[in-house]
Design an enzyme around this catalytic site. Structure first.
Site, PDB file in Angstrom:
ATOM      1  N   HIS A 116       1.028  -1.094  -0.004  1.00  0.00           N
ATOM      2  CA  HIS A 116       0.096  -0.026   0.008  1.00  0.00           C
ATOM      3  C   HIS A 116       0.812   1.182   0.291  1.00  0.00           C
ATOM      4  CE1 HIS A 116       1.074  -0.841   4.323  1.00  0.00           C
ATOM      5  NE2 HIS A 116       0.928   0.454   4.460  1.00  0.00           N
ATOM      6  N   ASP A 118       0.812   5.048   1.977  1.00  0.00           N
ATOM      7  CA  ASP A 118      -0.001   5.648   3.117  1.00  0.00           C
ATOM      8  C   ASP A 118      -0.911   6.592   2.688  1.00  0.00           C
ATOM      9  OD1 ASP A 118       1.347   4.052   4.657  1.00  0.00           O
ATOM     10  OD2 ASP A 118       3.061   5.493   5.062  1.00  0.00           O
ATOM     11  N   HIS A 263       4.700   0.174  -0.094  1.00  0.00           N
ATOM     12  CA  HIS A 263       5.404  -0.841   0.785  1.00  0.00           C
ATOM     13  C   HIS A 263       4.355  -1.638   1.375  1.00  0.00           C
ATOM     14  CE1 HIS A 263       3.637   2.629   3.222  1.00  0.00           C
ATOM     15  NE2 HIS A 263       3.494   1.714   4.093  1.00  0.00           N
ATOM     16  N   ARG A 278       6.777   7.030  14.266  1.00  0.00           N
ATOM     17  CA  ARG A 278       6.440   7.435  12.869  1.00  0.00           C
ATOM     18  C   ARG A 278       5.997   8.758  12.821  1.00  0.00           C
ATOM     19  NH1 ARG A 278       1.853   4.913   8.785  1.00  0.00           N
ATOM     20  NH2 ARG A 278       0.453   6.753   9.009  1.00  0.00           N
TER      21      ARG A 278
HETATM   22  C1  SIN Z   1       3.025   1.239   7.429  1.00  0.00           C
HETATM   23  O1  SIN Z   1       2.538   0.511   6.579  1.00  0.00           O
HETATM   24  O2  SIN Z   1       2.907   2.371   7.680  1.00  0.00           O
HETATM   25  C2  SIN Z   1       3.729   0.368   8.427  1.00  0.00           C
HETATM   26  C3  SIN Z   1       5.008  -0.464   7.899  1.00  0.00           C
HETATM   27  C4  SIN Z   1       5.744  -1.311   9.061  1.00  0.00           C
HETATM   28  O3  SIN Z   1       5.038  -1.099  10.014  1.00  0.00           O
HETATM   29  O4  SIN Z   1       6.896  -1.795   8.575  1.00  0.00           O
END
Ligand code: SIN
Length: 287
Positions: A116, A118, A263, A278
């Site tokens: 996906h 973000d 990702h 994050r």
């Molecule tokens: C995410 O998709 O924002 C998280 C990715 C992760 O936890 O590695």
């Protein structure tokens, strides 16, 4: 881990590519320091050239991470309770499977996640996401990144023509499909429509902008045809030649560009702790 002293000295930055697909490690920078303009320029260039950058061995406070994030643009500070934003520092969100007193301390806790980008379910998705690894499992929980410029550029001309001007519906069902694909848009699920091929506002390059987790259908197309094309595009984007996988170490900082990458996360043991801090950088409406 870490660096002896925070300084503002002339940069001795090294940018080392991590794979033929995308990604570079930026070496020689202590992110606790106030970075000079030339260092920031070099880091921004590495991000633009390589789509995903990694800086290892960092020991950042929340404020350090926010300050570094802000060198790429204003941060998202929308303090949403369900997204586990930190009330004291609303730019910070935790991604974690850790529970305290039976309550999760972060979002996206467990296991594998489909590819996906973000916030593609929002009108103005974030341009970048930065994770700082604080605790990582002994195996798995890797973050995989795919290059959506290459994915677009390698499509047959006939498919490029078929997708030209098309738009797709993205939805994100926090309650029922937060890590794996949902195929229907349920009542109340946040959603947005974006071009299937977007133009990166900085590089001017075109990138495929659909993803397995959140893209539900291509508009103005027969539903079966839309689903067939989406599955083909997802498989094309996620082919190993376009992907690089980050195996996390505590102290890693990764910044990815949501406008030209997708990702995913690999599975990991629920018995082991994983804690990422994050921040996301505000973006623009895709065009
Ligand atoms: C995410 O998709 O924002 C998280 C990715 C992760 O936890 O590695």
């Amino acid at each position: 881990m870490g660096f002896a002293a925070a300084s503002n000295a002339a940069p001795s930055i090294e940018v080392v590519p991590l794979s033929p697909a995308l990604g570079a490690e930026v070496r020689g920078v202590d992110l606790r320091a106030t970075l000079d303009e030339e260092t920031i320029r070099l880091i921004r260039k590495a991000w633009s050239d390589h789509l995903v950058i990694r800086l290892r061995g960092q020991e950042l406070s929340e404020d350090d991470q926010v300050r570094f994030g802000e060198t790429f643009g204003p941060l998202n500070r929308s303090a949403k309770k369900r997204a586990h934003h930190n009330a004291a520092n609303p730019a910070i969100m935790l991604i974690s499977n850790i529970r305290e007193n039976g309550q999760l301390i972060g979002a996206l806790p467990d296991g594998e996640m489909h590819f996906h980008t973000d916030q593609s379910h929002q009108e103005t998705p974030c341009s970048g996401t930065m994770l700082h690894a604080l605790e990582v499992p002994s195996a798995g929980g890797d973050t995989l990144f795919a290059n959506c410029y290459t994915a677009y550029e390698t499509l047959p001309d006939e498919m490029k023509q078929r997708l030209a001007g098309k738009r797709a519906l993205h939805g994100y069902d926090y309650d029922n499909a937060s890590t794996r694909r949902g195929t229907v848009l349920k009542e109340g699920v946040p959603h947005a429509v974006h071009p299937v091929v977007r133009t990166h506002p900085v590089t001017g390059r075109k990138a495929l902008y659909v993803n397995r987790l959140m893209t539900l259908r291509i508009e103005d197309m027969d539903p079966q045809e839309s689903e067939d094309i989406l599955q083909l595009l997802f498989d094309h984007i996620e082919q190993p030649a376009f992907v690089w996988g980050q195996q996390w170490k505590p102290g890693d900082v990764i910044l990815w560009d949501n406008r030209c990458t997708v990702h995913a996360r690999t599975d990991f043991s629920a018995a082991e702790r994983r804690l990422m801090r994050r921040v996301t950088i505000l973006g623009e409406k895709p065009f």
